[in-house]
Write a protein that holds these residues in place. Sequence first.
Motif, mmCIF file in Angstrom:
data_model
loop_
_atom_site.group_PDB
_atom_site.id
_atom_site.type_symbol
_atom_site.label_atom_id
_atom_site.label_comp_id
_atom_site.label_asym_id
_atom_site.label_seq_id
_atom_site.Cartn_x
_atom_site.Cartn_y
_atom_site.Cartn_z
ATOM 1 N N VAL A 40 -43.607 -38.622 97.023
ATOM 2 C CA VAL A 40 -43.615 -37.270 97.585
ATOM 3 C C VAL A 40 -44.279 -37.278 98.957
ATOM 4 O O VAL A 40 -43.796 -36.643 99.898
ATOM 5 C CB VAL A 40 -44.345 -36.295 96.624
ATOM 6 C CG1 VAL A 40 -44.622 -34.966 97.295
ATOM 7 C CG2 VAL A 40 -43.533 -36.108 95.351
ATOM 8 N N GLU A 41 -45.358 -38.000 99.067
ATOM 9 C CA GLU A 41 -46.101 -38.025 100.317
ATOM 10 C C GLU A 41 -45.374 -38.789 101.427
ATOM 11 O O GLU A 41 -45.640 -38.562 102.609
ATOM 12 C CB GLU A 41 -47.471 -38.639 100.077
ATOM 13 C CG GLU A 41 -48.420 -38.439 101.207
ATOM 14 C CD GLU A 41 -49.785 -38.951 100.866
ATOM 15 O OE1 GLU A 41 -50.744 -38.227 101.134
ATOM 16 O OE2 GLU A 41 -49.888 -40.072 100.336
ATOM 17 N N ALA A 42 -44.459 -39.660 101.071
ATOM 18 C CA ALA A 42 -43.721 -40.425 102.086
ATOM 19 C C ALA A 42 -42.912 -39.498 102.983
ATOM 20 O O ALA A 42 -42.609 -39.846 104.128
ATOM 21 C CB ALA A 42 -42.814 -41.444 101.419
ATOM 22 N N ARG A 43 -42.585 -38.348 102.477
ATOM 23 C CA ARG A 43 -41.817 -37.380 103.269
ATOM 24 C C ARG A 43 -42.718 -36.459 104.085
ATOM 25 O O ARG A 43 -42.232 -35.628 104.833
ATOM 26 C CB ARG A 43 -40.933 -36.548 102.352
ATOM 27 C CG ARG A 43 -39.951 -37.404 101.572
ATOM 28 C CD ARG A 43 -39.045 -36.565 100.717
ATOM 29 N NE ARG A 43 -38.149 -37.404 99.952
ATOM 30 C CZ ARG A 43 -36.990 -37.853 100.384
ATOM 31 N NH1 ARG A 43 -36.585 -37.576 101.597
ATOM 32 N NH2 ARG A 43 -36.239 -38.596 99.604
ATOM 33 N N MET A 44 -44.026 -36.611 103.908
ATOM 34 C CA MET A 44 -44.984 -35.777 104.634
ATOM 35 C C MET A 44 -45.768 -36.660 105.603
ATOM 36 O O MET A 44 -45.856 -37.863 105.426
ATOM 37 C CB MET A 44 -45.935 -35.107 103.635
ATOM 38 C CG MET A 44 -45.221 -34.241 102.632
ATOM 39 S SD MET A 44 -46.242 -33.749 101.235
ATOM 40 C CE MET A 44 -47.701 -33.147 101.971
ATOM 41 N N HIS A 45 -46.373 -36.038 106.617
ATOM 42 C CA HIS A 45 -47.152 -36.808 107.585
ATOM 43 C C HIS A 45 -48.550 -37.144 107.115
ATOM 44 O O HIS A 45 -48.959 -38.283 107.195
ATOM 45 C CB HIS A 45 -47.190 -36.092 108.936
ATOM 46 C CG HIS A 45 -45.965 -36.345 109.735
ATOM 47 N ND1 HIS A 45 -45.782 -37.484 110.475
ATOM 48 C CD2 HIS A 45 -44.849 -35.616 109.894
ATOM 49 C CE1 HIS A 45 -44.605 -37.450 111.056
ATOM 50 N NE2 HIS A 45 -44.013 -36.316 110.729
ATOM 51 N N PHE A 48 -53.201 -37.794 102.717
ATOM 52 C CA PHE A 48 -54.425 -37.482 102.004
ATOM 53 C C PHE A 48 -54.215 -37.285 100.507
ATOM 54 O O PHE A 48 -55.178 -37.358 99.752
ATOM 55 C CB PHE A 48 -55.108 -36.242 102.596
ATOM 56 C CG PHE A 48 -54.321 -34.979 102.418
ATOM 57 C CD1 PHE A 48 -53.380 -34.606 103.352
ATOM 58 C CD2 PHE A 48 -54.531 -34.165 101.326
ATOM 59 C CE1 PHE A 48 -52.653 -33.452 103.196
ATOM 60 C CE2 PHE A 48 -53.794 -33.010 101.152
ATOM 61 C CZ PHE A 48 -52.856 -32.646 102.094
ATOM 62 N N ILE A 49 -53.005 -37.069 100.033
ATOM 63 C CA ILE A 49 -52.777 -36.798 98.608
ATOM 64 C C ILE A 49 -53.045 -38.056 97.782
ATOM 65 O O ILE A 49 -53.803 -38.019 96.812
ATOM 66 C CB ILE A 49 -51.345 -36.280 98.366
ATOM 67 C CG1 ILE A 49 -51.131 -34.947 99.080
ATOM 68 C CG2 ILE A 49 -51.085 -36.116 96.876
ATOM 69 C CD1 ILE A 49 -49.707 -34.455 99.058
ATOM 70 N N VAL A 50 -52.441 -39.159 98.133
ATOM 71 C CA VAL A 50 -52.620 -40.402 97.375
ATOM 72 C C VAL A 50 -54.051 -40.907 97.497
ATOM 73 O O VAL A 50 -54.642 -41.355 96.506
ATOM 74 C CB VAL A 50 -51.615 -41.481 97.847
ATOM 75 C CG1 VAL A 50 -51.889 -42.810 97.186
ATOM 76 C CG2 VAL A 50 -50.194 -41.038 97.554
ATOM 77 N N ILE A 51 -54.617 -40.811 98.675
ATOM 78 C CA ILE A 51 -55.994 -41.262 98.871
ATOM 79 C C ILE A 51 -56.954 -40.409 98.040
ATOM 80 O O ILE A 51 -57.867 -40.938 97.390
ATOM 81 C CB ILE A 51 -56.366 -41.242 100.372
ATOM 82 C CG1 ILE A 51 -55.550 -42.289 101.117
ATOM 83 C CG2 ILE A 51 -57.855 -41.454 100.569
ATOM 84 C CD1 ILE A 51 -55.642 -42.218 102.611
ATOM 85 N N THR A 52 -56.755 -39.105 98.043
ATOM 86 C CA THR A 52 -57.607 -38.210 97.250
ATOM 87 C C THR A 52 -57.478 -38.516 95.765
ATOM 88 O O THR A 52 -58.485 -38.574 95.045
ATOM 89 C CB THR A 52 -57.230 -36.739 97.527
ATOM 90 O OG1 THR A 52 -57.343 -36.480 98.924
ATOM 91 C CG2 THR A 52 -58.121 -35.797 96.743
ATOM 92 N N TYR A 53 -56.259 -38.729 95.299
ATOM 93 C CA TYR A 53 -56.052 -39.061 93.891
ATOM 94 C C TYR A 53 -56.701 -40.404 93.549
ATOM 95 O O TYR A 53 -57.333 -40.545 92.504
ATOM 96 C CB TYR A 53 -54.559 -39.093 93.555
ATOM 97 C CG TYR A 53 -54.299 -39.450 92.117
ATOM 98 C CD1 TYR A 53 -54.514 -38.523 91.112
ATOM 99 C CD2 TYR A 53 -53.867 -40.713 91.753
ATOM 100 C CE1 TYR A 53 -54.306 -38.843 89.781
ATOM 101 C CE2 TYR A 53 -53.653 -41.051 90.437
ATOM 102 C CZ TYR A 53 -53.865 -40.101 89.455
ATOM 103 O OH TYR A 53 -53.663 -40.430 88.146
#
Length: 106
Positions: A40-45, A48-53
Amino acid sequence: MKHYFTVLRKYASVEGRASRAEYWNFLLFNYTVSVILATVEARMHPNFIVITYAVATLLPGLAVGMRRMHDVGKYGIYFLIPLYNLILACFAGTKGPNVYGLNPKP
């Protein structure tokens, strides 16, 4: 999924023991969520989502790993030895109680 939430409830507790099912189901669910978030995050700039998780699940992951080492009768610090901890995590735990607590399997 229940094992995942069990691990999160015991957030940073290294007391006691963790069964093979608890340990491996947590890792499987954690990896699956990480892959989905990364996709999901690959489509966003912002990244922080994966790092936060990853930061949020770091302590529970370490704690369940140490409890898994307790289940096989080893010190929790053995979890930090890369190949040895993988081998130990695959073995069944000590039958009955050991110095770390009661057997997690009913």
